[in-house]
Design an enzyme around this catalytic site. Structure first.
Site, PDB file in Angstrom:
ATOM      1  N   ASP A   1      32.508  80.686 -42.774  1.00  0.00           N
ATOM      2  CA  ASP A   1      31.175  80.227 -43.187  1.00  0.00           C
ATOM      3  C   ASP A   1      30.732  80.814 -44.521  1.00  0.00           C
ATOM      4  O   ASP A   1      29.537  80.995 -44.769  1.00  0.00           O
ATOM      5  CB  ASP A   1      30.127  80.551 -42.100  1.00  0.00           C
ATOM      6  CG  ASP A   1      30.474  79.903 -40.773  1.00  0.00           C
ATOM      7  OD1 ASP A   1      31.034  78.794 -40.799  1.00  0.00           O
ATOM      8  OD2 ASP A   1      30.201  80.525 -39.731  1.00  0.00           O
TER       9      ASP A   1
ATOM     10  N   LYS B   1      32.767  77.663 -48.181  1.00  0.00           N
ATOM     11  CA  LYS B   1      33.980  77.035 -48.712  1.00  0.00           C
ATOM     12  C   LYS B   1      33.781  75.546 -48.955  1.00  0.00           C
ATOM     13  O   LYS B   1      34.260  74.993 -49.932  1.00  0.00           O
ATOM     14  CB  LYS B   1      35.148  77.219 -47.725  1.00  0.00           C
ATOM     15  CG  LYS B   1      35.465  78.660 -47.403  1.00  0.00           C
ATOM     16  CD  LYS B   1      36.508  78.774 -46.312  1.00  0.00           C
ATOM     17  CE  LYS B   1      36.043  78.332 -44.945  1.00  0.00           C
ATOM     18  NZ  LYS B   1      35.055  79.194 -44.302  1.00  0.00           N
TER      19      LYS B   1
ATOM     20  N   GLY C   1      33.306  74.161 -39.566  1.00  0.00           N
ATOM     21  CA  GLY C   1      32.098  73.396 -39.886  1.00  0.00           C
ATOM     22  C   GLY C   1      31.746  73.685 -41.330  1.00  0.00           C
ATOM     23  O   GLY C   1      31.353  74.795 -41.671  1.00  0.00           O
ATOM     24  N   HIS C   2      31.950  72.696 -42.199  1.00  0.00           N
ATOM     25  CA  HIS C   2      31.719  72.882 -43.631  1.00  0.00           C
ATOM     26  C   HIS C   2      30.570  71.981 -44.053  1.00  0.00           C
ATOM     27  O   HIS C   2      30.703  70.758 -44.043  1.00  0.00           O
ATOM     28  CB  HIS C   2      32.985  72.549 -44.423  1.00  0.00           C
ATOM     29  CG  HIS C   2      34.194  73.335 -43.972  1.00  0.00           C
ATOM     30  ND1 HIS C   2      35.475  72.917 -44.135  1.00  0.00           N
ATOM     31  CD2 HIS C   2      34.281  74.540 -43.338  1.00  0.00           C
ATOM     32  CE1 HIS C   2      36.313  73.820 -43.641  1.00  0.00           C
ATOM     33  NE2 HIS C   2      35.607  74.808 -43.145  1.00  0.00           N
TER      34      HIS C   2
ATOM     35  N   THR D   1      34.694  78.647 -30.223  1.00  0.00           N
ATOM     36  CA  THR D   1      33.862  77.453 -30.401  1.00  0.00           C
ATOM     37  C   THR D   1      34.027  76.481 -29.214  1.00  0.00           C
ATOM     38  O   THR D   1      33.433  75.405 -29.219  1.00  0.00           O
ATOM     39  CB  THR D   1      34.247  76.713 -31.703  1.00  0.00           C
ATOM     40  OG1 THR D   1      35.636  76.363 -31.620  1.00  0.00           O
ATOM     41  CG2 THR D   1      34.015  77.583 -32.921  1.00  0.00           C
TER      42      THR D   1
ATOM     43  N   GLN E   1      37.986  78.562 -41.619  1.00  0.00           N
ATOM     44  CA  GLN E   1      37.756  79.918 -41.097  1.00  0.00           C
ATOM     45  C   GLN E   1      37.821  80.933 -42.257  1.00  0.00           C
ATOM     46  O   GLN E   1      37.469  80.586 -43.370  1.00  0.00           O
ATOM     47  CB  GLN E   1      38.760  80.276 -39.991  1.00  0.00           C
ATOM     48  CG  GLN E   1      38.497  79.550 -38.674  1.00  0.00           C
ATOM     49  CD  GLN E   1      39.041  78.137 -38.622  1.00  0.00           C
ATOM     50  OE1 GLN E   1      40.172  77.894 -38.942  1.00  0.00           O
ATOM     51  NE2 GLN E   1      38.222  77.190 -38.193  1.00  0.00           N
TER      52      GLN E   1
HETATM   53  P1  GDP Z   1      31.966  77.051 -44.759  1.00  0.00           P
HETATM   54  O1  GDP Z   1      32.338  76.950 -43.320  1.00  0.00           O
HETATM   55  O2  GDP Z   1      32.639  78.184 -45.460  1.00  0.00           O
HETATM   56  O3  GDP Z   1      32.142  75.756 -45.506  1.00  0.00           O
HETATM   57  O4  GDP Z   1      30.403  77.406 -44.795  1.00  0.00           O
HETATM   58  P2  GDP Z   1      29.264  76.701 -43.907  1.00  0.00           P
HETATM   59  O5  GDP Z   1      29.056  75.328 -44.428  1.00  0.00           O
HETATM   60  O6  GDP Z   1      29.547  76.846 -42.462  1.00  0.00           O
HETATM   61  O7  GDP Z   1      28.032  77.659 -44.210  1.00  0.00           O
HETATM   62  C1  GDP Z   1      27.537  77.843 -45.501  1.00  0.00           C
HETATM   63  C2  GDP Z   1      26.074  77.344 -45.541  1.00  0.00           C
HETATM   64  O8  GDP Z   1      25.442  77.876 -46.675  1.00  0.00           O
HETATM   65  C3  GDP Z   1      25.952  75.835 -45.660  1.00  0.00           C
HETATM   66  O9  GDP Z   1      24.823  75.407 -44.948  1.00  0.00           O
HETATM   67  C4  GDP Z   1      25.765  75.605 -47.151  1.00  0.00           C
HETATM   68  O10 GDP Z   1      24.993  74.440 -47.444  1.00  0.00           O
HETATM   69  C5  GDP Z   1      24.990  76.834 -47.543  1.00  0.00           C
HETATM   70  N1  GDP Z   1      25.243  77.339 -48.892  1.00  0.00           N
HETATM   71  C6  GDP Z   1      26.425  77.358 -49.589  1.00  0.00           C
HETATM   72  N2  GDP Z   1      26.276  78.008 -50.755  1.00  0.00           N
HETATM   73  C7  GDP Z   1      24.981  78.408 -50.792  1.00  0.00           C
HETATM   74  C8  GDP Z   1      24.217  79.171 -51.740  1.00  0.00           C
HETATM   75  O11 GDP Z   1      24.713  79.615 -52.774  1.00  0.00           O
HETATM   76  N3  GDP Z   1      22.912  79.425 -51.424  1.00  0.00           N
HETATM   77  C9  GDP Z   1      22.336  78.959 -50.284  1.00  0.00           C
HETATM   78  N4  GDP Z   1      21.059  79.263 -50.068  1.00  0.00           N
HETATM   79  N5  GDP Z   1      23.020  78.238 -49.389  1.00  0.00           N
HETATM   80  C10 GDP Z   1      24.330  77.988 -49.621  1.00  0.00           C
HETATM   81  P1  IMO Z   2      34.549  77.671 -40.858  1.00  0.00           P
HETATM   82  O1  IMO Z   2      35.757  76.887 -41.350  1.00  0.00           O
HETATM   83  C1  IMO Z   2      33.085  80.969 -38.416  1.00  0.00           C
HETATM   84  C2  IMO Z   2      35.359  81.903 -34.786  1.00  0.00           C
HETATM   85  C3  IMO Z   2      34.676  81.651 -33.459  1.00  0.00           C
HETATM   86  C4  IMO Z   2      35.327  82.761 -32.620  1.00  0.00           C
HETATM   87  C5  IMO Z   2      36.760  82.782 -33.149  1.00  0.00           C
HETATM   88  C6  IMO Z   2      37.749  81.984 -32.323  1.00  0.00           C
HETATM   89  O2  IMO Z   2      33.325  76.875 -40.756  1.00  0.00           O
HETATM   90  O3  IMO Z   2      34.426  78.921 -41.656  1.00  0.00           O
HETATM   91  P2  IMO Z   2      38.177  79.371 -31.989  1.00  0.00           P
HETATM   92  O4  IMO Z   2      37.277  78.294 -31.442  1.00  0.00           O
HETATM   93  O5  IMO Z   2      38.651  79.116 -33.379  1.00  0.00           O
HETATM   94  O6  IMO Z   2      39.291  79.724 -31.065  1.00  0.00           O
HETATM   95  O7  IMO Z   2      37.226  80.686 -32.045  1.00  0.00           O
HETATM   96  O8  IMO Z   2      36.697  82.223 -34.465  1.00  0.00           O
HETATM   97  N1  IMO Z   2      35.399  80.720 -35.686  1.00  0.00           N
HETATM   98  C7  IMO Z   2      34.630  80.593 -36.779  1.00  0.00           C
HETATM   99  N2  IMO Z   2      33.642  81.387 -37.262  1.00  0.00           N
HETATM  100  N3  IMO Z   2      33.444  79.854 -39.081  1.00  0.00           N
HETATM  101  C8  IMO Z   2      34.448  79.079 -38.633  1.00  0.00           C
HETATM  102  O9  IMO Z   2      34.959  78.041 -39.335  1.00  0.00           O
HETATM  103  C9  IMO Z   2      35.064  79.401 -37.408  1.00  0.00           C
HETATM  104  N4  IMO Z   2      36.048  78.852 -36.653  1.00  0.00           N
HETATM  105  C10 IMO Z   2      36.246  79.679 -35.613  1.00  0.00           C
HETATM  106  O10 IMO Z   2      33.279  81.817 -33.558  1.00  0.00           O
HETATM  107  O11 IMO Z   2      34.742  83.996 -32.929  1.00  0.00           O
HETATM  108 MG    MG Z   3      31.432  76.922 -41.461  1.00  0.00          MG
END
Ligand code: GDP
Ligand code: IMO
Ligand code: MG
Length: 435
Positions: A13, A16, A40-41, A129, A224
């Site tokens: 999270d 990316k 979840g991106h 998850t 991840q």
């Molecule tokens: P990922 O799994 O690495 O793609 O990250 P996620 O999408 O799960 O979580 C990142 C969250 O932060 C998302 O809701 C993005 O829209 C938000 N986000 C990304 N970059 C920034 C930033 O520079 N500032 C803020 N405030 N939000 C951001």
């Molecule tokens: P993105 O790509 C954050 C965590 C779960 C749990 C562990 C194992 O959005 O960064 P799983 O269901 O994969 O067997 O769970 O990994 N986990 C993540 N945490 N971001 C993710 O993906 C994750 N995908 C799995 O919360 O701790």
């Molecule tokens: Mg994510």
């Protein structure tokens, strides 16, 4: 002409999705190499919000090819639902998406069997998850998995499915987690779904290697984060795949000699979802403040993310394991209102300084983080898009992270939108992703 890996340097999270979406216009193909719909991106384009789970974020760029590599586990129901959601939002998916014939297929039985480890009394739950990711990878390494090519081979699929699922039903019954799954109806459903994905399936390693020979460029997208990598993460509190840079080769069939750089994505602080050790976790009001300002709730499960301070020893470790050429620091704006920002600069156990990341959870739990407090900038950085415009104290904070991690901060994100991003002129980052 660079082929580059972009991956998470913490526990996932890191943002990316935003970074891959933004820079995918500089590449011809974006290839995901591991994981499944546990990812979840979230990507914002203007007022439109997209949450990508299985499909590479590059799909949002018209005309770019997106590849689901052999290293993924694919739930066809989740995949088709994601395709439908994107297509109804006007994104052309089917024509640009290529799915590896060697990726593994995830079935409802995998989700059911996950309860064997996650929901039984006496077992330490990982806090997964609950998507069945672990059990599907277990079948892969146990050499009884069903791959996309097997799903498309109708006669073979029927018999193989029946024998694999018979085993699963026996196991579930023995562990008293039996769910009333209609095995035959699921088999029929998957046969129907197979026909819908068939036109997108190919040998994606051939596609990628031919494209590279033709002078096209590939962006490898990790899901991840490194600390969730099955080998290098905080085992057993990890996911079941190779999220680190090495996974890009095994998960796509492209050799390391064809890849020119690795970029890590890191928050300006750190978060974690699920159980497991977390040395810099802020269990006080500051953690809540970060969660609120950063909207730190899981994109897949909605769970509140655990929040804490930037961990330099952790980043030094993930930089080494991945060979980062540069890092992107995201969500700098979330720290705008802190008077002082603690940064962990070292690990100690029993007063003794550690030079290596401990291998066991027992040891990581004993880590005493050594913090240094950096003065906050107390002014908005939200949306700033040039380095010069950043407040001096924010620049000092970034310089401090560089000095303590030994890695260049080549790009900074100051908001969720594409244009809320700074690329530092002359950086390795600019050289790798620039034109
Ligand atoms: P990922 O799994 O690495 O793609 O990250 P996620 O999408 O799960 O979580 C990142 C969250 O932060 C998302 O809701 C993005 O829209 C938000 N986000 C990304 N970059 C920034 C930033 O520079 N500032 C803020 N405030 N939000 C951001
Ligand atoms: P993105 O790509 C954050 C965590 C779960 C749990 C562990 C194992 O959005 O960064 P799983 O269901 O994969 O067997 O769970 O990994 N986990 C993540 N945490 N971001 C993710 O993906 C994750 N995908 C799995 O919360 O701790
Ligand atoms: Mg994510």
């Amino acid at each position: 002409m660079s082929n580059v890996i972009i991956l998470g340097s913490q526990w996932g999270d890191e943002g990316k999705g935003k970074i891959v979406d933004l820079f995918s216009d500089r590449f011809d193909i974006v290839a995901r190499y591991q994981g499944g719909h546990n990812a979840g991106h979230t990507v914002f384009i203007g007022d439109k919000k997209f949450v990508l789970k299985l499909i590479p974020s590059g799909i949002l760029r018209p005309g770019k090819k997106a590849v689901i590599g052999n290293g993924l586990v694919v739930d066809p129901v989740a995949l088709l639902s994601e395709i439908e959601t994107l297509e109804s939002a006007g994104v052309a998916v089917s024509a640009n998406l290529f799915i590896s014939n060697r990726a593994h297929v995830l079935f409802p039985a995998h989700r059911m069997l996950e309860k064997m480890s996650e929901a039984r009394p006496g077992r330490v739950s990982i806090g997964t998850t609950s998507r069945g990711i672990g059990p599907c990878y277990e079948d892969k390494t146990g050499r009884r998995g069903i791959r996309v090519a097997d799903l498309l081979d109708t006669d073979f699929f029927r018999s193989h499915y029946d024998s694999v699922m018979e085993e699963k039903a026996t196991l579930a019954k023995a562990f008293d987690i039996y769910e009333d799954l209609d095995w035959r109806a699921i088999r029929d459903q998957y046969e129907t779904l197979a026909e819908r994905i068939r036109p997108m399936v190919c040998d994606t390693a051939v596609l990628l290697n031919q494209a590279i020979r033709d002078g096209k460029t590939v962006l490898f997208e990790g899901a991840q984060g490194t600390m969730l990598d099955v080998d290098h993460g905080t085992y057993p509190f990890v996911t079941s795949s190779s999220a680190s840079a090495g996974g890009a080769c095994t998960g796509t069939g492209v050799a390391p000699t064809r890849i020119h750089g690795v970029i890590g994505v890191s928050k300006a602080y750190i978060t974690r979802v699920g159980s497991g050790p977390f040395p810099t976790e802020a269990l006080d009001g500051a953690g809540d403040q970060i969660r609120k300002r950063g909207n730190e709730f899981g994109a897949v499960t909605g769970r509140p993310r655990r929040c804490g301070w930037f961990d330099a020893p952790l980043l030094r470790y993930t930089a080494e394991v991945n060979g980062f050429d540069s890092i992107v620091v995201t969500k700098l704006d979330v720290l705008d209102e802190f008077d002082n920002i603690p940064v962990c600069v070292g690990y100690r156990i029993g007063g003794r300084e550690l030079r290596e990341m401990p291998a066991t959870v027992r040891q990581i739990e004993k880590v005493e983080p050594v913090f240094e407090c950096i003065p906050g900038w107390n002014t908005s950085t939200f949306g700033i898009s040039t380095y010069d415009e950043l407040p001096a104290k924010a620049k000092d904070y970034l310089a401090f992270l560089e000095s303590r991690t030994g890695v260049e901060v080549g790009c900074i994100s100051t908001g969720p939108e594409r244009n809320q991003t700074i690329v530092r002129p002359g950086s390795h980052f600019e050289k790798l992703v620039g034109r």
